[in-house]
Scaffold this motif. Structure first.
Motif, short mmCIF file in Angstrom:
data_model
loop_
_atom_site.label_atom_id
_atom_site.label_comp_id
_atom_site.label_asym_id
_atom_site.label_seq_id
_atom_site.Cartn_x
_atom_site.Cartn_y
_atom_site.Cartn_z
N VAL A 251 -7.21 9.25 -0.73
CA VAL A 251 -8.42 9.30 -1.28
C VAL A 251 -9.22 10.32 -0.75
O VAL A 251 -10.15 11.09 -1.54
CB VAL A 251 -8.97 7.84 -1.37
N ALA A 252 -9.54 10.49 0.26
CA ALA A 252 -10.51 11.28 1.16
C ALA A 252 -10.13 12.65 0.74
O ALA A 252 -10.83 13.46 0.46
CB ALA A 252 -10.68 10.96 2.48
N PHE A 253 -9.04 13.30 0.90
CA PHE A 253 -8.56 14.40 0.50
C PHE A 253 -8.60 14.72 -0.62
O PHE A 253 -9.12 15.94 -1.00
CB PHE A 253 -7.02 14.72 1.27
N VAL B 237 0.83 -1.21 -0.06
CA VAL B 237 0.12 -0.11 -0.11
C VAL B 237 0.94 1.27 -0.14
O VAL B 237 0.78 2.29 -0.77
CB VAL B 237 -0.91 0.01 1.23
N LEU B 238 2.01 1.14 0.83
CA LEU B 238 2.61 2.39 0.84
C LEU B 238 3.53 2.53 -0.43
O LEU B 238 3.72 3.69 -0.69
CB LEU B 238 3.69 2.40 2.23
N ALA B 239 3.92 1.41 -0.96
CA ALA B 239 4.76 1.34 -2.20
C ALA B 239 3.89 2.08 -3.60
O ALA B 239 4.32 2.85 -4.13
CB ALA B 239 5.38 0.24 -2.46
N ALA B 240 2.53 1.81 -3.36
CA ALA B 240 1.76 2.22 -4.43
C ALA B 240 1.36 3.78 -4.18
O ALA B 240 1.30 4.59 -5.26
CB ALA B 240 0.39 1.23 -4.28
N ARG C 282 2.35 6.56 -6.95
CA ARG C 282 1.37 7.33 -7.53
C ARG C 282 1.46 8.76 -7.21
O ARG C 282 1.19 9.66 -8.06
CB ARG C 282 -0.04 6.79 -7.04
N LEU C 283 1.83 9.25 -6.09
CA LEU C 283 2.06 10.44 -5.49
C LEU C 283 3.34 10.80 -5.46
O LEU C 283 3.40 12.09 -5.11
CB LEU C 283 1.25 10.78 -4.09
N GLY C 284 4.12 10.04 -5.35
CA GLY C 284 5.75 10.42 -5.22
C GLY C 284 6.05 10.36 -3.81
O GLY C 284 5.35 10.44 -2.93
N THR C 285 7.52 10.33 -3.72
CA THR C 285 7.93 10.48 -2.30
C THR C 285 8.01 11.68 -1.69
O THR C 285 8.35 11.83 -0.42
CB THR C 285 9.24 9.70 -2.39
N ASP C 286 7.86 12.56 -2.22
CA ASP C 286 7.82 14.04 -1.70
C ASP C 286 6.68 14.19 -0.57
O ASP C 286 7.12 15.00 0.33
CB ASP C 286 7.71 15.19 -2.67
#
Length: 324
Positions: A260-262, A16-19, A23-27
């Motif tokens: 997802v919620a934000f 989950v964390l890797a996905a 998807r959103l980048g490590t920043d």
């Protein structure tokens, strides 16, 4: 499957964390760590102290009703230790298990010690679920989770759970029926009694308010620009998601839900991920005082072992002297 489940749960959480990172980048992760400030750490320690004392008081109420002695000071110390173990060990409940068994052994009744912890933790979850239903019914989170969620599915779930319990009682072994009967008898005395239930619910509600306040601190540190009511609603739903036993130190489904919620609420998926990381870090900080009772326990264990060895040597020397 029992042996593989802990590893499978860890793999799922990492996945989950890797996905999220892909998807959103490590920043977003790094921004969450950078957002932790000295003020937020102090706030986390203060809120953590309040919620831990309230939770420990709830535990005392239940344990004493079951006839198990438990001073508030000892309960706070053990609760801190349990919170820290929950945060750093797999499964997220091993600290509670240790707390329950240890108190049961000290009190001379392990079964009731386990039930006391089970009851007080269950009360907190019931209050959290009730708050989540209120949030979903009121729609204050302004989040589309894939369709309306009303009381119907919850009622159906309760009916199914009741049927499962009824089947277990009807078809289970005599030992299982006796165990369930003992749990129910203790629940009536230690949790559901009019003298204790209102206090337990009050402590649970106040504890939940503390967790929501910590989430608000995390959101503020992450730079979230949203009304406090919306942040509180998202916090309650995130706490519900955290009950899913798939995480690494608490991280995993919570961050996925917040992203997802934000995003659905127009606050930005990356902002949700960052808020989740800040909250996870502050929650770990809030449990750090548990290091003190944990180290004290290990120190006492190391001190006891040599004393027992010395006592055996003294006994052997005394017996040797008598033989001479």
């Amino acid at each position: 499957m029992t042996r593989l489940w802990p590893w499978l749960r860890l793999v799922l959480a990492v996945g989950v964390l890797a996905a999220l990172g892909w998807r959103l980048g490590t920043d977003a992760f790094l921004d969450g760590l950078r957002a932790v400030t000295g003020w937020s750490v102090v706030a986390a320690l203060g809120i953590g102290l309040l919620t831990t004392v309230l939770s420990a008081w709830r535990w005392c109420l239940v344990a004493r009703r079951l006839g198990l002695p438990l001073p508030l000071r000892a309960a706070v110390s053990d609760y801190y230790r349990g919170l820290l173990l929950n945060a750093v060990l797999p499964a997220g409940v091993l600290g509670d298990v240790h707390r329950a068994v240890d108190h049961g052994r000290q009190s001379g009744d392990v079964a009731r010690g386990v039930r006391a912890v089970l009851f007080e933790r269950s009360a907190g979850q019931v209050v959290l679920v009730a708050a989540g239903l209120v949030v979903l019914a009121a729609g204050t989170a302004d989040v589309d989770l894939g369709g309306p969620v009303g009381p119907g599915p919850v009622a159906a779930g309760l009916v199914v759970a009741g049927l499962v319990v009824a089947v277990l009682l009807a078809t289970g072994s005599r030992r299982a029926r006796r165990a369930l009967a003992a749990v129910w008898a203790d629940a009536r005395v230690g949790l559901l009694a009019p003298a204790v239930l209102p206090k337990v619910l009050l402590a649970s509600a106040a504890t939940l308010a503390g967790h929501v306040a910590l989430f608000a601190v995390a959101a503020d540190a992450a730079g979230v620009d949203a009304p406090l009511g919306q942040v509180a609603a998202l916090a309650v739903l995130a706490l519900l998601v955290m009950a899913v036993p798939v995480n690494v130190g608490g991280f995993g489904p919570r961050e996925a839900f917040l992203a997802v919620a934000f995003g659905a609420a127009g606050l930005g998926a990356a902002q949700g991920l960052t808020t989740g990381v800040v909250y996870g870090a502050l929650a770990l900080v809030a449990g750090l005082p548990g290091v003190v009772p944990l180290l004290r326990t290990r120190s006492e264990q190391r001190q006891v072992a040599p004393e027992r060895l010395d006592e055996r040597r003294d006994d052997q020397l005394a017996l040797a002297g008598r033989r001479q």
